[in-house]
Design a protein around this motif. Structure first.
Motif, PDB file in Angstrom:
ATOM      1  N   TYR A  18       7.973   3.527  -0.447  1.00  0.00           N
ATOM      2  CA  TYR A  18       8.967   3.703   0.612  1.00  0.00           C
ATOM      3  C   TYR A  18       9.099   5.177   0.967  1.00  0.00           C
ATOM      4  O   TYR A  18       8.732   6.060   0.200  1.00  0.00           O
ATOM      5  CB  TYR A  18      10.316   3.123   0.189  1.00  0.00           C
ATOM      6  N   GLY A  19       9.619   5.409   2.167  1.00  0.00           N
ATOM      7  CA  GLY A  19       9.692   6.771   2.694  1.00  0.00           C
ATOM      8  C   GLY A  19       8.565   6.981   3.690  1.00  0.00           C
ATOM      9  O   GLY A  19       7.446   6.495   3.504  1.00  0.00           O
ATOM     10  N   ARG A  20       8.856   7.688   4.773  1.00  0.00           N
ATOM     11  CA  ARG A  20       7.877   7.812   5.863  1.00  0.00           C
ATOM     12  C   ARG A  20       6.606   8.540   5.449  1.00  0.00           C
ATOM     13  O   ARG A  20       5.495   8.104   5.767  1.00  0.00           O
ATOM     14  CB  ARG A  20       8.547   8.506   7.052  1.00  0.00           C
ATOM     15  N   ASN A  21       6.735   9.652   4.729  1.00  0.00           N
ATOM     16  CA  ASN A  21       5.538  10.397   4.317  1.00  0.00           C
ATOM     17  C   ASN A  21       4.680   9.590   3.357  1.00  0.00           C
ATOM     18  O   ASN A  21       3.452   9.520   3.502  1.00  0.00           O
ATOM     19  CB  ASN A  21       5.934  11.727   3.673  1.00  0.00           C
ATOM     20  N   ALA A  22       5.323   8.989   2.344  1.00  0.00           N
ATOM     21  CA  ALA A  22       4.580   8.233   1.339  1.00  0.00           C
ATOM     22  C   ALA A  22       3.846   7.059   1.960  1.00  0.00           C
ATOM     23  O   ALA A  22       2.669   6.806   1.659  1.00  0.00           O
ATOM     24  CB  ALA A  22       5.522   7.754   0.235  1.00  0.00           C
ATOM     25  N   VAL A  23       4.512   6.321   2.847  1.00  0.00           N
ATOM     26  CA  VAL A  23       3.876   5.165   3.476  1.00  0.00           C
ATOM     27  C   VAL A  23       2.760   5.614   4.423  1.00  0.00           C
ATOM     28  O   VAL A  23       1.673   5.019   4.459  1.00  0.00           O
ATOM     29  CB  VAL A  23       4.916   4.310   4.220  1.00  0.00           C
ATOM     30  N   THR A  24       3.008   6.679   5.186  1.00  0.00           N
ATOM     31  CA  THR A  24       1.979   7.201   6.093  1.00  0.00           C
ATOM     32  C   THR A  24       0.713   7.567   5.332  1.00  0.00           C
ATOM     33  O   THR A  24      -0.402   7.193   5.728  1.00  0.00           O
ATOM     34  CB  THR A  24       2.508   8.434   6.849  1.00  0.00           C
ATOM     35  N   GLU A  25       0.856   8.296   4.234  1.00  0.00           N
ATOM     36  CA  GLU A  25      -0.321   8.722   3.465  1.00  0.00           C
ATOM     37  C   GLU A  25      -0.979   7.551   2.765  1.00  0.00           C
ATOM     38  O   GLU A  25      -2.202   7.541   2.573  1.00  0.00           O
ATOM     39  CB  GLU A  25       0.067   9.812   2.464  1.00  0.00           C
ATOM     40  N   ALA A  26      -0.201   6.555   2.380  1.00  0.00           N
ATOM     41  CA  ALA A  26      -0.782   5.350   1.778  1.00  0.00           C
ATOM     42  C   ALA A  26      -1.675   4.632   2.774  1.00  0.00           C
ATOM     43  O   ALA A  26      -2.753   4.139   2.431  1.00  0.00           O
ATOM     44  CB  ALA A  26       0.328   4.422   1.279  1.00  0.00           C
ATOM     45  N   ILE A  27      -1.229   4.568   4.028  1.00  0.00           N
ATOM     46  CA  ILE A  27      -2.048   3.935   5.069  1.00  0.00           C
ATOM     47  C   ILE A  27      -3.309   4.752   5.319  1.00  0.00           C
ATOM     48  O   ILE A  27      -4.428   4.220   5.362  1.00  0.00           O
ATOM     49  CB  ILE A  27      -1.233   3.799   6.378  1.00  0.00           C
ATOM     50  N   ARG A  28      -3.142   6.061   5.480  1.00  0.00           N
ATOM     51  CA  ARG A  28      -4.288   6.926   5.753  1.00  0.00           C
ATOM     52  C   ARG A  28      -5.292   6.941   4.608  1.00  0.00           C
ATOM     53  O   ARG A  28      -6.499   7.046   4.816  1.00  0.00           O
ATOM     54  CB  ARG A  28      -3.798   8.347   6.031  1.00  0.00           C
ATOM     55  N   GLY A  29      -4.770   6.845   3.387  1.00  0.00           N
ATOM     56  CA  GLY A  29      -5.642   6.883   2.213  1.00  0.00           C
ATOM     57  C   GLY A  29      -6.218   5.538   1.840  1.00  0.00           C
ATOM     58  O   GLY A  29      -6.948   5.435   0.856  1.00  0.00           O
ATOM     59  N   GLY A  30      -5.886   4.498   2.597  1.00  0.00           N
ATOM     60  CA  GLY A  30      -6.419   3.166   2.303  1.00  0.00           C
ATOM     61  C   GLY A  30      -5.968   2.643   0.963  1.00  0.00           C
ATOM     62  O   GLY A  30      -6.741   2.028   0.227  1.00  0.00           O
ATOM     63  N   LEU A  31      -4.686   2.878   0.623  1.00  0.00           N
ATOM     64  CA  LEU A  31      -4.202   2.514  -0.700  1.00  0.00           C
ATOM     65  C   LEU A  31      -4.083   1.010  -0.902  1.00  0.00           C
ATOM     66  O   LEU A  31      -4.004   0.533  -2.009  1.00  0.00           O
ATOM     67  CB  LEU A  31      -2.842   3.185  -0.945  1.00  0.00           C
ATOM     68  N   GLY A  32      -4.075   0.250   0.158  1.00  0.00           N
ATOM     69  CA  GLY A  32      -3.998  -1.201   0.014  1.00  0.00           C
ATOM     70  C   GLY A  32      -2.651  -1.769   0.398  1.00  0.00           C
ATOM     71  O   GLY A  32      -2.127  -2.633  -0.310  1.00  0.00           O
ATOM     72  N   ALA A  33      -2.070  -1.286   1.497  1.00  0.00           N
ATOM     73  CA  ALA A  33      -0.798  -1.822   1.977  1.00  0.00           C
ATOM     74  C   ALA A  33      -1.033  -3.213   2.555  1.00  0.00           C
ATOM     75  O   ALA A  33      -1.871  -3.401   3.431  1.00  0.00           O
ATOM     76  CB  ALA A  33      -0.204  -0.898   3.029  1.00  0.00           C
ATOM     77  N   GLU A  34      -0.290  -4.217   2.052  1.00  0.00           N
ATOM     78  CA  GLU A  34      -0.459  -5.590   2.507  1.00  0.00           C
ATOM     79  C   GLU A  34       0.497  -5.941   3.637  1.00  0.00           C
ATOM     80  O   GLU A  34       0.185  -6.756   4.500  1.00  0.00           O
ATOM     81  CB  GLU A  34      -0.242  -6.550   1.336  1.00  0.00           C
ATOM     82  N   LYS A  35       1.676  -5.338   3.619  1.00  0.00           N
ATOM     83  CA  LYS A  35       2.674  -5.583   4.665  1.00  0.00           C
ATOM     84  C   LYS A  35       3.638  -4.411   4.690  1.00  0.00           C
ATOM     85  O   LYS A  35       3.913  -3.794   3.653  1.00  0.00           O
ATOM     86  CB  LYS A  35       3.429  -6.888   4.394  1.00  0.00           C
ATOM     87  N   ILE A  36       4.151  -4.120   5.874  1.00  0.00           N
ATOM     88  CA  ILE A  36       5.102  -3.017   6.019  1.00  0.00           C
ATOM     89  C   ILE A  36       6.365  -3.519   6.713  1.00  0.00           C
ATOM     90  O   ILE A  36       6.288  -4.257   7.703  1.00  0.00           O
ATOM     91  CB  ILE A  36       4.481  -1.851   6.815  1.00  0.00           C
ATOM     92  N   LEU A  37       7.501  -3.142   6.153  1.00  0.00           N
ATOM     93  CA  LEU A  37       8.791  -3.440   6.757  1.00  0.00           C
ATOM     94  C   LEU A  37       9.319  -2.176   7.426  1.00  0.00           C
ATOM     95  O   LEU A  37       9.347  -1.113   6.806  1.00  0.00           O
ATOM     96  CB  LEU A  37       9.794  -3.916   5.705  1.00  0.00           C
TER      97      LEU A  37
END
Length: 259
Positions: A18-37
């Motif tokens: 959670y948090g805008r920076n953490a989620v943004t970097e997770a998406i950019r880094g291909g961390l494996g986000a399955e769904k975003i609220l």
């Protein structure tokens, strides 16, 4: 049954970022986000997260703020929460490959008994910023990469390889076999600015726990011991601060080609 429910809730929260920076970097880094609220009617940076997730093909759902509060246990989520798969740890060989792909000698970091997720997150952020090719952590008696770590690292954990090994001493021995010199950061070491960091050779910095420092067997595996001199009344820095000071000094020295 109660313990099972608690463990399930804990596991679910460990898979939340959670948090805008953490989620943004997770998406950019291909961390494996399955769904975003995303919080309903979110503005500013939140809209950028929405657009980035859509571009990456990640399902996005707009929900009321109270849903995000409930999911994160009241944490400062900034209106953005991501469900992720379990963190994908690298193998030790992947760290060497990352250095080879960059055309550089390995610059690694090993953490010996860092148990506080906030310390681990802070250290990962510094390591990524200093250009470290990979971080090695033990499987036992040490913090793992969780949502809390991702949050503190400001998403840096999505951009740096982390290997989780059963035996840190054995991992250091493997590094030596790949031409990597081991530097342990300890209070009784030589001044860190006077050390020779190996020129074109590989290097691994070892940071110990705040309470016990580097463990005996790991200390014995180090080729050199270095220390950050303290000039005030406090005897030492915390692990996160010490790692940042040493990592950026080493990065600067190696970058100059005079280390």
């Amino acid at each position: 049954m109660k313990n099972e429910i608690k463990n399930n809730m804990k596991n679910e929260r460990e898979n939340l970022i959670y948090g805008r920076n953490a989620v943004t970097e997770a998406i950019r880094g291909g961390l494996g986000a399955e769904k975003i609220l995303i919080q309903q009617n979110i503005e500013g940076e939140g809209k950028k997260v929405f657009a980035l997730a859509k571009k990456a093909g990640i399902p996005v759902q707009a929900v009321p703020r109270f849903v995000l509060d409930k999911e994160t246990g009241g944490a400062a989520h900034q209106g953005v929460v991501a469900y992720t798969t379990e963190f994908a740890y690298a193998e030790l060989l992947d760290l060497y490959d990352a250095a080879r792909a960059a055309g550089e000698a390995p610059f690694l970091l090993a953490l010996d008994g860092i148990e506080d997720p906030h310390n681990l997150g802070s250290i990962l952020r510094s390591a990524e910023g200093a250009g470290v090719h990979g971080v090695v952590i033990p499987k036992h008696r040490a913090a793992s990469v969780t949502a809390a770590v991702m949050k503190v690292s400001a998403g840096a954990a999505a951009h740096i390889k982390v290997a989780r090994v059963p035996n840190l001493t054995a991992a250091l021995a493997d590094m030596k076999g790949h031409g990597v010199w081991i530097f342990g950061l300890e209070a009784d070491g030589s001044p860190y600015r006077e050390a020779d960091y190996g020129g074109s050779g590989g290097l691994c910095l070892v940071i110990g726990s705040e309470g016990a420092g580097v463990s005996r067997l790991v200390r014995e595996a180090c080729d050199f011991l270095i220390a950050i001199p303290m000039h005030g009344q406090i005897g030492s820095l915390n692990a996160g601060s010490a790692a940042a000071v040493a990592l950026f000094e080493i990065a600067a020295r190696r970058g100059e080609g005079t280390a």
